[in-house]
Design a protein around this motif. Structure first.
Motif, PDB file in Angstrom:
ATOM      1  N   LEU A 113       0.892  -1.181   0.367  1.00 37.44           N
ATOM      2  CA  LEU A 113       0.258   0.495  -0.152  1.00 37.44           C
ATOM      3  C   LEU A 113       1.240   1.143  -0.466  1.00 37.44           C
ATOM      4  O   LEU A 113       1.715   1.205   0.430  1.00 37.44           O
ATOM      5  CB  LEU A 113      -0.618  -0.362   1.158  1.00 37.44           C
ATOM      6  CG  LEU A 113      -1.890  -0.868   1.700  1.00 37.44           C
ATOM      7  CD1 LEU A 113      -3.041  -1.505   2.636  1.00 37.44           C
ATOM      8  CD2 LEU A 113      -3.026  -0.752   0.124  1.00 37.44           C
ATOM      9  N   ALA A 114       0.560   1.685  -0.755  1.00 43.25           N
ATOM     10  CA  ALA A 114       1.270   3.456  -0.541  1.00 43.25           C
ATOM     11  C   ALA A 114       0.975   3.960   0.611  1.00 43.25           C
ATOM     12  O   ALA A 114      -0.134   4.156   1.432  1.00 43.25           O
ATOM     13  CB  ALA A 114       0.457   4.321  -1.878  1.00 43.25           C
ATOM     14  N   PHE A 115       1.563   4.734   1.202  1.00 46.83           N
ATOM     15  CA  PHE A 115       1.757   5.414   2.505  1.00 46.83           C
ATOM     16  C   PHE A 115       1.180   6.710   2.218  1.00 46.83           C
ATOM     17  O   PHE A 115       1.340   7.573   0.959  1.00 46.83           O
ATOM     18  CB  PHE A 115       3.333   6.049   3.295  1.00 46.83           C
ATOM     19  CG  PHE A 115       2.911   7.124   4.343  1.00 46.83           C
ATOM     20  CD1 PHE A 115       3.027   5.940   5.560  1.00 46.83           C
ATOM     21  CD2 PHE A 115       3.506   8.334   4.347  1.00 46.83           C
ATOM     22  CE1 PHE A 115       2.844   6.550   6.994  1.00 46.83           C
ATOM     23  CE2 PHE A 115       3.365   8.865   5.512  1.00 46.83           C
ATOM     24  CZ  PHE A 115       3.023   8.228   6.547  1.00 46.83           C
ATOM     25  N   GLU A 116       0.109   6.908   3.369  1.00 46.90           N
ATOM     26  CA  GLU A 116      -0.976   8.741   3.203  1.00 46.90           C
ATOM     27  C   GLU A 116      -1.151   8.419   4.655  1.00 46.90           C
ATOM     28  O   GLU A 116      -0.901   8.078   6.143  1.00 46.90           O
ATOM     29  CB  GLU A 116      -2.358   7.729   3.164  1.00 46.90           C
ATOM     30  CG  GLU A 116      -2.448   7.104   1.490  1.00 46.90           C
ATOM     31  CD  GLU A 116      -3.856   6.665   1.347  1.00 46.90           C
ATOM     32  OE1 GLU A 116      -4.411   6.021   0.570  1.00 46.90           O
ATOM     33  OE2 GLU A 116      -4.479   7.037   2.070  1.00 46.90           O
ATOM     34  N   PRO A 117       0.268   9.847   4.757  1.00 40.98           N
ATOM     35  CA  PRO A 117       0.125  10.832   5.997  1.00 40.98           C
ATOM     36  C   PRO A 117      -0.931  10.564   6.912  1.00 40.98           C
ATOM     37  O   PRO A 117      -0.239  10.367   8.243  1.00 40.98           O
ATOM     38  CB  PRO A 117       0.761  12.098   5.394  1.00 40.98           C
ATOM     39  CG  PRO A 117       1.026  11.531   3.762  1.00 40.98           C
ATOM     40  CD  PRO A 117       0.400  10.717   3.486  1.00 40.98           C
ATOM     41  N   ASP A 118      -2.108  10.581   6.544  1.00 44.33           N
ATOM     42  CA  ASP A 118      -3.223  10.949   7.537  1.00 44.33           C
ATOM     43  C   ASP A 118      -3.673   9.761   8.244  1.00 44.33           C
ATOM     44  O   ASP A 118      -4.221  10.095   8.784  1.00 44.33           O
ATOM     45  CB  ASP A 118      -4.822  11.771   6.679  1.00 44.33           C
ATOM     46  CG  ASP A 118      -4.286  13.352   6.159  1.00 44.33           C
ATOM     47  OD1 ASP A 118      -3.440  13.351   7.316  1.00 44.33           O
ATOM     48  OD2 ASP A 118      -4.773  13.805   5.684  1.00 44.33           O
ATOM     49  N   CYS A 119      -3.123   8.781   7.962  1.00 47.18           N
ATOM     50  CA  CYS A 119      -3.951   7.939   8.149  1.00 47.18           C
ATOM     51  C   CYS A 119      -3.196   6.680   9.658  1.00 47.18           C
ATOM     52  O   CYS A 119      -4.313   6.809  10.421  1.00 47.18           O
ATOM     53  CB  CYS A 119      -3.196   6.502   8.188  1.00 47.18           C
ATOM     54  SG  CYS A 119      -3.661   6.043   6.199  1.00 47.18           S
ATOM     55  N   VAL A 120      -2.833   7.768  10.389  1.00 46.34           N
ATOM     56  CA  VAL A 120      -2.033   7.984  12.192  1.00 46.34           C
ATOM     57  C   VAL A 120      -2.888   9.310  12.169  1.00 46.34           C
ATOM     58  O   VAL A 120      -3.013   8.687  13.625  1.00 46.34           O
ATOM     59  CB  VAL A 120      -0.884   8.291  12.099  1.00 46.34           C
ATOM     60  CG1 VAL A 120      -0.075   6.822  11.142  1.00 46.34           C
ATOM     61  CG2 VAL A 120      -0.740   9.832  11.834  1.00 46.34           C
ATOM     62  N   ASP A 121      -3.664   9.869  11.720  1.00 47.75           N
ATOM     63  CA  ASP A 121      -4.659  10.038  12.822  1.00 47.75           C
ATOM     64  C   ASP A 121      -6.102   9.513  13.533  1.00 47.75           C
ATOM     65  O   ASP A 121      -7.095   9.516  12.563  1.00 47.75           O
ATOM     66  CB  ASP A 121      -5.122  11.569  12.005  1.00 47.75           C
ATOM     67  CG  ASP A 121      -5.777  12.737  12.630  1.00 47.75           C
ATOM     68  OD1 ASP A 121      -6.095  11.984  14.159  1.00 47.75           O
ATOM     69  OD2 ASP A 121      -6.499  13.646  12.667  1.00 47.75           O
TER      70      ASP A 121
END
Length: 521
Positions: free
Chosen positions: A468-476
Motif C-alpha cells: 500500500l502507498a503511504f498516506e500521512p493522515d492514516c495515523v490520525d
C-alpha cells in the motif's frame, strides 16, 4: 407450523426423543417429517441442532442453508434461522436473512432485539443499533436490553449517550456488574465524579462467586486506580481475578499439549502455500495477544483509502471446522489439529473469501482483526497465499498485566491468574517463533512500543509490507469514524498515546512473581 397427521406425530416423537436425549431417534423422526414436507423450516432447524449435537457440521449447515432458501413470511422463524446460520459460520446467508421482508415489517420488540444481536455478531454495528432503536419504539425494555444498547452506542462512538444508558441500566438491574464495569471504563473517574459508593453498595449484596461479583470487583479496581488509590485497587483486582479463575478452571497443561501438537503438525512442508490465485479484495489479518495494540493498528489501516476494517471475524475458524466436519467453540482443539493433514486448504481459503469478501465494500483490502487467529496464522498463510498477516508484539509485562486487569468472560480463561498468564505467554512466544521459522518473511511483527512512539515510521513499514502507498493522515485516529467493537473502543477514539506503557510498575512488588516467570522463559 402446520403438519399432516403423520408428520405431526413424527414431530411429537422427535420432541420426546430430544427430551430424553436420544438424538438418533430424534434425527430419524425429523427426517420423517421432512420426507412428508421438505419445506418445514422449523423441522430443518431442529434437525440441524440434533446433527450438531452429534458433532457433524456440514450436514447441519446444509439443512440450515436449505431452510434459508425457503423462509416463511414470519420474522420469528427468520430470526431463528439467522441465529442458527451464524452458529455454523454461514455469514453470507445470515446477512441475507436479516434483509428478509418479514424483518422490515416486524413490530415485535423481543424479536427485533434478538435480530440486533445477530447484526452485532456480523459486525454490522450501525444496523444493530438501528434494530435496537426499533425494538425500543415497540415498547421493548429491560436492564439487559439497555446494557446491550449502551454497548452499541459505545461501538458507534456515541459515548455520552452510552454513559446515560448504562446509568439507566443500573437503576433497573441492581446487581448488573458488567454495566458497572463498562461505565467505569468509559472515561477516567475523578474525585468529583465516580461510582465508588454505588459499586461498594452492590458488592455488599451481589451473590458471591458469580460473574457479576467479579465484574463489580473489576469496576472497583478501575475506579480506585483512576483516583490513584493503588493500595486499595490491587486487592480488588486480585479478588476479581480469583473469582473468574475459580469459575473457569483453566488447564495450562491441556493448553500446552495443544500448542505442542500444533507445532508438530505444522512444519515447513505442511505449511507450503497453496498454488491458488484468488480474485477480488483480500484480507489483512491482524493477530496477537488480546490487549497488544491490535485495535490501534486496525484503526490506522482503516484510515487508508484502499482498506476497510471488518472487525474481529470468526470466519477462518468456522471454515477450518467445516473442512474437518467438526463443530466447536474454540479456534482449534487437539482433535482438529490431528486432522490438519487431511484438510483441503484451497477449499478453506475459497470458502473464507466467499463468506467475507462482501465486507470490503469496494476496497482493495479488508482487515480481519481477531487476535486469536494467531493460533491459525500458519494455516491462514497456507490457505490464503495473497493475504497479509501482521502480528502485534508488546512488552511481556505490559501485555500480561493488561490481560490481568480485563474481564473477558470465558473468552481467555488463562488471563485470571498470574501463573497461567505466564504459561500462556510462554506458549504464545513458542508459537510465534515457530511460525517465523517455518514461514520466513510471511508475518510482519509490529512492535507496539514503536507503533505508539513513532506511528508514522511504523505505519510506513506496515503499508510497504501490505503493498500500500503511504498516506500521512492514516495515523490520525480521530479521522476514523467507523464503529469499533473492542474493549479499547473508548481509548482508541482519543488518538495514539503512550499511557499504556509500563503501567504494571504501579504494582511492581505484587507483580514480581509474574516478572520472574516471564524472565525465566
Amino acid at each position: 407450523m402446520t403438519l399432516p397427521t403423520s408428520g405431526a406425530d413424527a414431530w411429537q416423537r422427535a420432541q420426546a426423543a430430544i427430551a430424553r436425549r436420544d438424538m438418533v431417534a430424534a434425527r430419524g423422526e425429523l427426517e420423517s417429517v421432512l420426507r412428508a414436507d421438505p419445506a418445514q423450516v422449523q423441522a430443518r432447524v431442529l434437525l440441524a441442532g440434533v446433527i450438531l449435537a452429534g458433532d457433524r457440521l456440514r450436514d447441519a449447515a446444509t439443512h440450515l442453508l436449505h431452510a434459508a432458501r425457503h423462509l416463511p413470511d414470519d420474522a420469528a422463524t427468520v430470526c431463528r434461522v439467522a441465529q442458527a446460520l451464524m452458529r455454523v459460520g454461514e455469514s453470507l446467508a445470515t446477512r441475507d436473512c436479516l434483509r428478509h421482508p418479514a424483518v422490515a415489517r416486524c413490530r415485535d420488540g423481543s424479536i427485533l432485539a434478538t435480530l440486533a444481536h445477530v447484526h452485532q455478531m456480523l459486525g454490522e454495528h450501525p444496523e444493530s443499533l438501528a434494530m435496537m432503536d426499533r425494538a425500543r419504539e415497540c415498547g421493548f425494555d429491560n436492564a439487559d436490553f439497555r446494557y446491550f444498547r449502551s454497548i452499541q452506542l459505545q461501538f458507534n462512538g456515541r459515548m455520552q449517550e452510552s454513559e446515560e444508558e448504562l446509568e439507566s441500566c443500573l437503576r433497573l438491574g441492581p446487581t448488573y456488574g458488567r454495566a458497572s464495569l463498562t461505565l467505569a471504563r468509559l472515561r477516567r473517574q475523578t474525585p468529583e465524579r465516580n461510582h465508588l459508593d454505588t459499586i461498594r453498595a452492590q458488592l455488599a449484596k451481589v451473590p458471591r462467586g458469580t460473574e457479576d461479583h467479579a465484574a463489580f470487583e473489576f469496576a472497583l479496581y478501575k475506579e480506585l486506580e483512576d483516583l490513584g488509590d493503588f493500595g486499595a485497587a490491587w486487592p480488588a483486582l486480585q479478588r476479581a481475578n480469583a473469582i473468574m479463575h475459580a469459575r473457569l478452571k483453566h488447564e495450562p497443561i491441556r493448553e500446552t499439549r495443544l500448542y505442542d501438537a500444533l507445532i508438530a503438525a505444522c512444519d515447513a512442508d505442511m505449511l507450503r502455500p497453496m498454488d491458488a490465485v484468488h480474485e477480488g479484495p483480500m484480507p489483512i489479518f491482524i493477530v496477537g495477544l488480546p490487549r497488544s495494540g491490535t485495535t490501534v493498528l486496525d484503526r490506522i489501516l482503516g484510515n487508508h483509502s484502499q482498506v476497510v476494517s471488518a472487525g474481529e471475524l470468526s470466519d477462518f475458524a468456522h471454515q477450518l471446522r467445516w473442512a474437518a466436519d467438526r463443530p466447536g467453540r474454540s479456534m482449534l482443539d487437539e482433535s482438529l489439529v490431528s486432522r490438519l493433514g487431511e484438510l483441503d486448504f484451497a477449499e478453506i481459503g475459497r470458502r473464507y473469501l466467499v463468506q467475507t469478501q462482501w465486507r470490503a465494500g469496494g476496497h482493495r483490502y479488508y482487515v480481519d482483526k481477531l487476535p486469536a487467529n494467531l493460533q491459525a496464522a500458519g494455516l491462514i498463510a497456507k490457505a490464503l497465499p495473497q493475504a497479509k498477516i501482521l502480528h502485534l508484539s508488546r512488552d511481556p509485562m505490559d501485555v500480561c498485566f493488561s490481560n490481568y486487569r480485563a474481564l473477558f468472560g470465558d473468552a481467555y480463561p488463562y488471563s485470571y491468574s498470574l501463573d497461567t498468564l505466564a504459561e500462556h505467554h510462554r506458549n504464545y512466544r513458542r508459537l510465534v517463533d515457530h511460525w517465523h521459522a517455518a514461514m520466513p518473511g510471511r508475518i510482519l511483527d509490529v512492535d507496539y512500543q514503536t507503533l505508539v512512539a513513532d506511528p508514522e515510521a511504523m505505519a510506513r513499514k506496515v503499508f510497504e509490507f501490505c503493498d500500500l502507498a503511504f498516506e500521512p493522515d492514516c495515523v490520525d485516529l480521530s479521522r476514523n469514524a467507523a464503529p469499533v467493537a473492542t474493549l479499547s473502543s473508548p481509548q482508541v477514539r482519543e488518538g495514539i498515546h503512550q499511557r499504556g506503557l509500563a503501567e504494571w510498575k504501579r504494582y511492581d512488588a505484587q507483580l514480581q512473581p509474574l516478572l520472574q516467570a516471564l524472565q525465566a522463559d
